[in-house]
Design a protein around this motif. Structure first.
Motif, PDB file in Angstrom:
ATOM      1  N   VAL A   5       0.281  -5.643  19.561  1.00  0.00           N
ATOM      2  CA  VAL A   5      -0.177  -4.776  21.116  1.00  0.00           C
ATOM      3  C   VAL A   5      -0.631  -3.645  20.655  1.00  0.00           C
ATOM      4  N   ILE A   6       0.768  -2.585  19.620  1.00  0.00           N
ATOM      5  CA  ILE A   6       0.717  -1.343  19.201  1.00  0.00           C
ATOM      6  C   ILE A   6      -0.020  -0.934  18.630  1.00  0.00           C
ATOM      7  N   VAL A   7      -0.803  -1.374  17.325  1.00  0.00           N
ATOM      8  CA  VAL A   7      -1.110  -1.203  16.640  1.00  0.00           C
ATOM      9  C   VAL A   7      -3.012  -0.732  17.195  1.00  0.00           C
ATOM     10  N   GLY A   8      -3.158  -1.009  18.015  1.00  0.00           N
ATOM     11  CA  GLY A   8      -4.790  -1.112  18.581  1.00  0.00           C
ATOM     12  C   GLY A   8      -4.915   0.219  19.608  1.00  0.00           C
ATOM     13  N   MET A   9      -3.028   0.750  19.159  1.00  0.00           N
ATOM     14  CA  MET A   9      -3.192   1.700  20.628  1.00  0.00           C
ATOM     15  C   MET A   9      -3.530   3.078  19.794  1.00  0.00           C
ATOM     16  N   PRO A  10      -4.453   3.824  20.721  1.00  0.00           N
ATOM     17  CA  PRO A  10      -4.705   5.623  19.713  1.00  0.00           C
ATOM     18  C   PRO A  10      -3.425   5.966  19.499  1.00  0.00           C
ATOM     19  N   ALA A  11      -2.626   6.178  20.599  1.00  0.00           N
ATOM     20  CA  ALA A  11      -0.825   6.793  19.985  1.00  0.00           C
ATOM     21  C   ALA A  11      -0.786   5.991  18.952  1.00  0.00           C
ATOM     22  N   TYR A  12      -1.125   4.944  18.631  1.00  0.00           N
ATOM     23  CA  TYR A  12      -0.232   4.517  17.650  1.00  0.00           C
ATOM     24  C   TYR A  12      -1.169   4.736  15.809  1.00  0.00           C
ATOM     25  N   HIS A  13      -2.288   5.163  16.277  1.00  0.00           N
ATOM     26  CA  HIS A  13      -3.094   5.907  15.045  1.00  0.00           C
ATOM     27  C   HIS A  13      -3.180   6.968  14.964  1.00  0.00           C
ATOM     28  N   ASP A  14      -2.820   7.992  16.150  1.00  0.00           N
ATOM     29  CA  ASP A  14      -2.473   9.090  15.768  1.00  0.00           C
ATOM     30  C   ASP A  14      -1.445   9.666  15.054  1.00  0.00           C
ATOM     31  N   LEU A  15      -0.274   9.021  15.947  1.00  0.00           N
ATOM     32  CA  LEU A  15       0.707   9.033  14.761  1.00  0.00           C
ATOM     33  C   LEU A  15       1.353   8.804  13.386  1.00  0.00           C
ATOM     34  N   LYS A  16       0.639   7.922  12.717  1.00  0.00           N
ATOM     35  CA  LYS A  16      -0.252   6.955  11.273  1.00  0.00           C
ATOM     36  C   LYS A  16      -0.704   8.116  10.989  1.00  0.00           C
ATOM     37  N   VAL A  17      -1.286   8.563  11.452  1.00  0.00           N
ATOM     38  CA  VAL A  17      -2.065   9.737  10.906  1.00  0.00           C
ATOM     39  C   VAL A  17      -1.335  11.166  10.110  1.00  0.00           C
ATOM     40  N   ARG A  18      -0.741  11.116  11.221  1.00  0.00           N
ATOM     41  CA  ARG A  18       0.158  12.819  11.443  1.00  0.00           C
ATOM     42  C   ARG A  18       1.591  12.373  10.326  1.00  0.00           C
ATOM     43  N   ILE A  19       1.940  11.252  10.422  1.00  0.00           N
ATOM     44  CA  ILE A  19       2.665  10.913   9.711  1.00  0.00           C
ATOM     45  C   ILE A  19       2.196  11.071   8.163  1.00  0.00           C
ATOM     46  N   LEU A  20       1.060  10.118   7.698  1.00  0.00           N
ATOM     47  CA  LEU A  20       0.441  10.025   6.526  1.00  0.00           C
ATOM     48  C   LEU A  20       0.084  11.397   5.595  1.00  0.00           C
ATOM     49  N   GLU A  21      -0.562  11.730   6.782  1.00  0.00           N
ATOM     50  CA  GLU A  21      -0.688  13.459   5.989  1.00  0.00           C
ATOM     51  C   GLU A  21       0.020  14.076   5.507  1.00  0.00           C
ATOM     52  N   PHE A  22       1.416  14.133   6.367  1.00  0.00           N
ATOM     53  CA  PHE A  22       2.996  14.968   6.366  1.00  0.00           C
ATOM     54  C   PHE A  22       3.358  13.880   4.665  1.00  0.00           C
ATOM     55  N   LEU A  23       3.213  13.057   4.258  1.00  0.00           N
ATOM     56  CA  LEU A  23       3.874  12.981   3.225  1.00  0.00           C
ATOM     57  C   LEU A  23       3.044  13.214   2.581  1.00  0.00           C
ATOM     58  N   TYR A  24       1.009  12.622   2.433  1.00  0.00           N
ATOM     59  CA  TYR A  24      -0.027  12.369   1.377  1.00  0.00           C
ATOM     60  C   TYR A  24       0.256  13.991   0.505  1.00  0.00           C
ATOM     61  N   GLU A  25       0.153  14.799   1.449  1.00  0.00           N
ATOM     62  CA  GLU A  25       0.076  16.498   1.226  1.00  0.00           C
ATOM     63  C   GLU A  25       1.256  16.739   0.468  1.00  0.00           C
ATOM     64  N   ARG A  26       2.450  16.111   0.652  1.00  0.00           N
ATOM     65  CA  ARG A  26       3.866  16.435   0.455  1.00  0.00           C
ATOM     66  C   ARG A  26       3.354  16.011  -1.372  1.00  0.00           C
ATOM     67  N   TYR A  27       3.060  14.997  -1.026  1.00  0.00           N
ATOM     68  CA  TYR A  27       2.672  13.961  -2.321  1.00  0.00           C
ATOM     69  C   TYR A  27       2.373  14.791  -3.089  1.00  0.00           C
ATOM     70  N   GLU A  28       0.528  15.454  -2.733  1.00  0.00           N
ATOM     71  CA  GLU A  28       0.338  16.079  -3.976  1.00  0.00           C
ATOM     72  C   GLU A  28       0.565  17.418  -4.468  1.00  0.00           C
ATOM     73  N   LEU A  29       1.629  17.610  -3.673  1.00  0.00           N
ATOM     74  CA  LEU A  29       2.256  19.197  -4.045  1.00  0.00           C
ATOM     75  C   LEU A  29       3.084  19.182  -5.431  1.00  0.00           C
ATOM     76  N   VAL A  30       3.751  17.673  -5.795  1.00  0.00           N
ATOM     77  CA  VAL A  30       3.947  17.124  -6.786  1.00  0.00           C
ATOM     78  C   VAL A  30       3.811  17.042  -8.046  1.00  0.00           C
ATOM     79  N   SER A  31       2.541  15.884  -7.467  1.00  0.00           N
ATOM     80  CA  SER A  31       1.947  15.377  -8.544  1.00  0.00           C
ATOM     81  C   SER A  31       0.651  15.677  -9.401  1.00  0.00           C
TER      82      SER A  31
END
Ligand SMILES: Nc1ncnc2c1ncn2[C@@H]1O[C@H](COP(=O)(O)OP(=O)(O)O)[C@@H](O)[C@H]1O
Ligand SMILES: [Mg+2]
Length: 261
Positions: A235-261
């Motif tokens: 159920v939750i995977v279909g919620m817009p809030a789920y998607h927004d949260l996931k994007v926000r977390i991935l952006e944080f992690l991805y940005e940090r990842y790029e800093l070191v790679s």
């Protein structure tokens, strides 16, 4: 309430043959009683180091941890730990692995009450049938279940989970996540969990602490998961809030990842 578990300005520098290595720096996080908080970050950033400081297995270089008004200085039964690789004793059955912990924490209980307690928690993780089996006779998922039963049977103030599903196949992992969620809901158990799986963090947590990469990793942001409970993954995977949260977390992690790679 919000200060049940308080991690204050924790820094850990390891002495290595190549000189001091500052793994984590200035980590501050509080966990409320009954709250489910997850630490997420890339592999090697220092998640296990921080959790092991909360467990009392590692001493911080500076800063400290207070649990329910008492400073953490060593391991104790008020913190139930579950590791990625199970830490069961191979020469004891599932039942006796849990019993060993129960005997240690509740020495004054009668033998019968100790054993009842063991079976109660094995039942909770669906392992009654396998009680007399040895770790070598159990699957990875079953061993993790025994580890969770053992940790819960100690009635810890906080359950510390270090990537407890990380070594499991996707299906088993999903089942165990649901089980932990059900147990957490039933008991109001305070949980601090480490993961690198964004979906897992969102499914389970009240709040997610995002860690930057090391050296000198720290908690960069803490996001609240405002999804209704009880949660159902489908159920939750279909919620817009789920998607927004996931994007926000991935952006944080991805940005940090790029800093070191
Ligand atoms: N005992 C130790 N001695 C030296 N370096 C360590 C020790 N434990 C961990 N580290 C280093 O600290 C960093 C964080 O490790 P760890 O907490 O295990 O990361 P994570 O759990 O996020 O994957 C890594 O670079 C690791 O090599
Ligand atoms: Mg780790």
């Amino acid at each position: 309430m919000s200060q049940f578990l308080q991690i204050s300005d924790v820094t850990k520098t390891f002495e290595t043959p190549r000189g001091p290595y500052p793994a984590i720096q200035h980590c501050t996080l509080s966990v409320g009683q009954g709250e489910f908080v997850t630490l997420i970050g890339h592999s090697g950033c220092g998640k296990s180091t921080l959790l092991s400081i909360v467990a009392g297995l590692t001493h911080p270089t500076t800063g400290g941890v207070i649990l329910d008004g008492k400073e953490v200085t060593s391991p104790g039964p008020d913190r139930g730990m579950v590791f990625q690789q199970h830490a069961l004793l191979p020469w004891l059955s599932a039942h006796d692995n849990v019993l060993l912990a129960v005997e240690e924490v509740f020495p004054s209980l009668s033998r019968k009450d100790q054993k009842d307690r063991v079976m109660h928690f094995l039942d909770m993780v669906g392992l009654i049938e396998a009680a007399q089996k040895y770790p070598a006779e159990l699957s990875g998922g079953m061993c993790q279940r025994v580890g969770i039963a053992r940790a819960l049977a100690m009635r810890p103030k906080v359950l510390l989970l270090d990537e407890p599903f990380g070594a499991l196949d996707a299906l088993t992992r999903g089942h165990l996540q649901d089980e932990v969620l059900r147990i957490w809901q039933k008991f109001g158990q305070t949980v601090l969990m480490v993961t690198h799986d964004v979906d897992e963090a969102i499914l389970l947590s009240d709040r997610i602490a995002l860690m930057t990469n090391g050296p000198g990793a720290t908690i960069g942001e803490v996001v609240r998961v405002d999804l209704p409970r009880p949660r159902n993954r489908r159920v939750i995977v279909g919620m817009p809030a789920y998607h927004d949260l996931k994007v926000r977390i991935l952006e944080f992690l991805y940005e940090r990842y790029e800093l070191v790679s």
